[in-house]
Design a protein around this motif. Structure first.
Motif, mmCIF file in Angstrom:
data_model
loop_
_atom_site.group_PDB
_atom_site.id
_atom_site.type_symbol
_atom_site.label_atom_id
_atom_site.label_comp_id
_atom_site.label_asym_id
_atom_site.label_seq_id
_atom_site.Cartn_x
_atom_site.Cartn_y
_atom_site.Cartn_z
ATOM 1 N N MET A 71 0.672 -1.631 -0.257
ATOM 2 C CA MET A 71 -0.242 0.208 -0.018
ATOM 3 C C MET A 71 1.017 0.750 0.162
ATOM 4 O O MET A 71 1.834 0.783 1.320
ATOM 5 N N LYS A 72 0.630 2.415 -0.771
ATOM 6 C CA LYS A 72 1.179 3.657 -0.740
ATOM 7 C C LYS A 72 1.217 4.424 0.878
ATOM 8 O O LYS A 72 -0.109 4.006 0.961
ATOM 9 N N PRO A 73 2.278 4.844 0.954
ATOM 10 C CA PRO A 73 2.075 5.435 2.342
ATOM 11 C C PRO A 73 1.968 6.877 1.659
ATOM 12 O O PRO A 73 1.399 6.671 0.748
ATOM 13 N N TRP A 74 1.354 7.493 3.471
ATOM 14 C CA TRP A 74 -0.171 8.370 3.393
ATOM 15 C C TRP A 74 1.309 9.524 3.334
ATOM 16 O O TRP A 74 2.197 9.145 3.824
ATOM 17 N N VAL A 75 0.948 10.688 4.048
ATOM 18 C CA VAL A 75 1.901 11.621 3.110
ATOM 19 C C VAL A 75 1.917 12.992 4.211
ATOM 20 O O VAL A 75 0.841 13.553 4.296
ATOM 21 N N LEU A 76 2.268 12.656 5.709
ATOM 22 C CA LEU A 76 2.314 13.811 5.954
ATOM 23 C C LEU A 76 2.879 15.289 6.116
ATOM 24 O O LEU A 76 4.273 15.017 5.204
ATOM 25 N N GLY A 77 2.754 16.932 6.051
ATOM 26 C CA GLY A 77 3.322 17.468 5.792
ATOM 27 C C GLY A 77 3.512 18.653 6.702
ATOM 28 O O GLY A 77 2.875 17.697 8.124
ATOM 29 N N LEU A 78 5.529 18.019 6.938
ATOM 30 C CA LEU A 78 5.242 19.059 8.295
ATOM 31 C C LEU A 78 5.958 20.420 7.904
ATOM 32 O O LEU A 78 6.965 20.357 7.276
ATOM 33 N N THR A 79 5.650 21.462 8.533
ATOM 34 C CA THR A 79 6.242 22.955 8.694
ATOM 35 C C THR A 79 6.067 23.162 10.352
ATOM 36 O O THR A 79 5.569 23.239 11.067
ATOM 37 N N GLY A 80 6.923 24.856 9.778
ATOM 38 C CA GLY A 80 7.187 25.526 11.719
ATOM 39 C C GLY A 80 7.569 26.463 10.907
ATOM 40 O O GLY A 80 8.166 26.734 10.244
ATOM 41 N N GLY A 81 7.629 27.493 11.047
ATOM 42 C CA GLY A 81 8.136 28.648 11.405
ATOM 43 C C GLY A 81 9.895 28.432 11.619
ATOM 44 O O GLY A 81 9.874 28.003 11.947
ATOM 45 N N ILE A 82 10.078 30.081 11.158
ATOM 46 C CA ILE A 82 12.245 29.868 11.622
ATOM 47 C C ILE A 82 12.745 29.617 13.070
ATOM 48 O O ILE A 82 11.489 30.430 14.079
ATOM 49 N N GLY A 83 13.255 28.822 12.821
ATOM 50 C CA GLY A 83 13.379 28.403 14.377
ATOM 51 C C GLY A 83 12.273 27.522 15.435
ATOM 52 O O GLY A 83 12.622 27.323 16.807
ATOM 53 N N SER A 84 11.493 26.701 14.670
ATOM 54 C CA SER A 84 10.648 25.912 15.864
ATOM 55 C C SER A 84 10.826 24.889 15.791
ATOM 56 O O SER A 84 10.601 24.315 16.528
ATOM 57 N N GLY A 85 12.571 24.498 14.918
ATOM 58 C CA GLY A 85 13.081 23.028 15.608
ATOM 59 C C GLY A 85 11.981 22.087 14.334
ATOM 60 O O GLY A 85 12.188 20.705 14.820
ATOM 61 N N LYS A 86 11.784 22.368 13.360
ATOM 62 C CA LYS A 86 11.321 21.255 12.032
ATOM 63 C C LYS A 86 12.610 20.369 12.019
ATOM 64 O O LYS A 86 12.130 19.326 12.096
ATOM 65 N N SER A 87 14.166 20.780 11.485
ATOM 66 C CA SER A 87 14.261 19.735 11.272
ATOM 67 C C SER A 87 14.512 18.585 12.944
ATOM 68 O O SER A 87 15.092 17.344 12.412
ATOM 69 N N ALA A 88 14.736 19.393 13.780
ATOM 70 C CA ALA A 88 14.675 17.739 15.065
ATOM 71 C C ALA A 88 13.372 17.327 14.978
ATOM 72 O O ALA A 88 14.043 16.348 15.254
ATOM 73 N N VAL A 89 12.828 17.473 15.235
ATOM 74 C CA VAL A 89 11.111 16.811 14.692
ATOM 75 C C VAL A 89 11.567 15.762 14.063
ATOM 76 O O VAL A 89 11.478 14.173 13.990
ATOM 77 N N VAL A 90 11.434 16.044 12.898
ATOM 78 C CA VAL A 90 11.944 14.934 11.496
ATOM 79 C C VAL A 90 12.797 14.023 11.988
ATOM 80 O O VAL A 90 12.733 13.229 11.845
ATOM 81 N N GLU A 91 13.980 14.542 12.439
ATOM 82 C CA GLU A 91 15.072 13.325 12.720
ATOM 83 C C GLU A 91 14.875 12.713 13.574
ATOM 84 O O GLU A 91 14.907 11.528 13.939
ATOM 85 N N ALA A 92 13.597 13.502 14.901
ATOM 86 C CA ALA A 92 13.290 12.491 15.789
ATOM 87 C C ALA A 92 12.256 11.255 15.462
ATOM 88 O O ALA A 92 12.153 9.971 15.054
ATOM 89 N N PHE A 93 11.494 11.448 13.994
ATOM 90 C CA PHE A 93 10.569 10.624 12.858
ATOM 91 C C PHE A 93 11.573 9.652 12.342
ATOM 92 O O PHE A 93 11.321 8.774 12.105
ATOM 93 N N GLY A 94 12.377 10.390 11.981
ATOM 94 C CA GLY A 94 13.360 9.085 11.392
ATOM 95 C C GLY A 94 13.910 8.513 12.464
ATOM 96 O O GLY A 94 13.932 7.287 11.335
#
Length: 202
Positions: free
Chosen positions: A1-24
């Motif tokens: 089954m094709k994975p569904w897609v979560l869009g992740l966003t946030g303003g500058i300095g919100s910590g998007k990269s830390a969040v996506v690394e934790a998901f990774g």
């Protein structure tokens, strides 16, 4: 089954990269639209020669790669040129991102984009997660990270979608105003929830 897609966003300095690394770390496949925007203009890619053809060799660095600052200067003053560039790059970035997401083996995959709301990319995802922080925290973090002045960061915040606008599009909100352990616990909670979803909706 094709994975569904979560869009992740946030303003500058919100910590998007830390969040996506934790998901990774939990085995979730992700792709960053900003990275894709760099890949599509790498030397040897057709987009780069089209850009050089239109704006001249001055937008190329000595190693043949794109000189982003020089290009920015050319398009900043000229909305028509900016529109031309966006019309060239946006479909390529979309393709690049879609290609990456299609290779995901996790039940859902994440597309990270700082401009998810502004660019309308949120229409391409099944669900939107906003990483939210109070503006004061945003400024303090971004100043520390980018060694920019407070005024510069405030200008970027103003140019991005307002916090209210982002939150209006959010299906989920992760408030990232504490430490990393708190953040990881929040990500795990969301991940467990996401694993129960079909197609990204309850």
């Amino acid at each position: 089954m094709k994975p569904w897609v979560l869009g992740l966003t946030g303003g500058i300095g919100s910590g998007k990269s830390a969040v996506v690394e934790a998901f990774g770390q939990l085995g979730v496949h992700w792709v960053d639209a900003d990275h894709a925007a760099r890949w599509v203009v790498e030397p040897g890619k057709p987009a780069l020669s089209l850009i050089a053809e239109r704006f001249g060799e001055a937008v190329l660095a000595s190693d043949g790669s794109l000189d982003r600052a020089a290009l920015r200067e050319r398009i900043f003053q000229d909305p028509a040129q900016r529109k031309w560039l966006e019309e060239l790059l946006h479909p390529l970035i979309r393709q690049e991102v879609a290609g990456h997401l299609a290779r995901a083996t996790s039940p859902y995959a994440i597309m990270v984009s700082p401009l998810l709301v502004e660019s309308g990319q949120y229409r391409q995802v099944d669900r939107v997660l906003v990483v939210d922080v109070p503006e004061a925290v945003q400024v303090e973090r971004a100043v520390r990270r980018d060694l920019s002045s407070e005024a510069q960061i405030q200008a970027i915040i103003k140019a991005q979608a307002s916090r209210a606008e982002r939150l209006r599009h959010a299906d989920d909100v992760l408030v990232n105003d504490r430490d990393l352990a708190w953040l990881k616990a929040g990500v795990e909670r969301l991940h467990n929830f996401y694993m129960t979803l079909r197609g990204g909706q309850e």
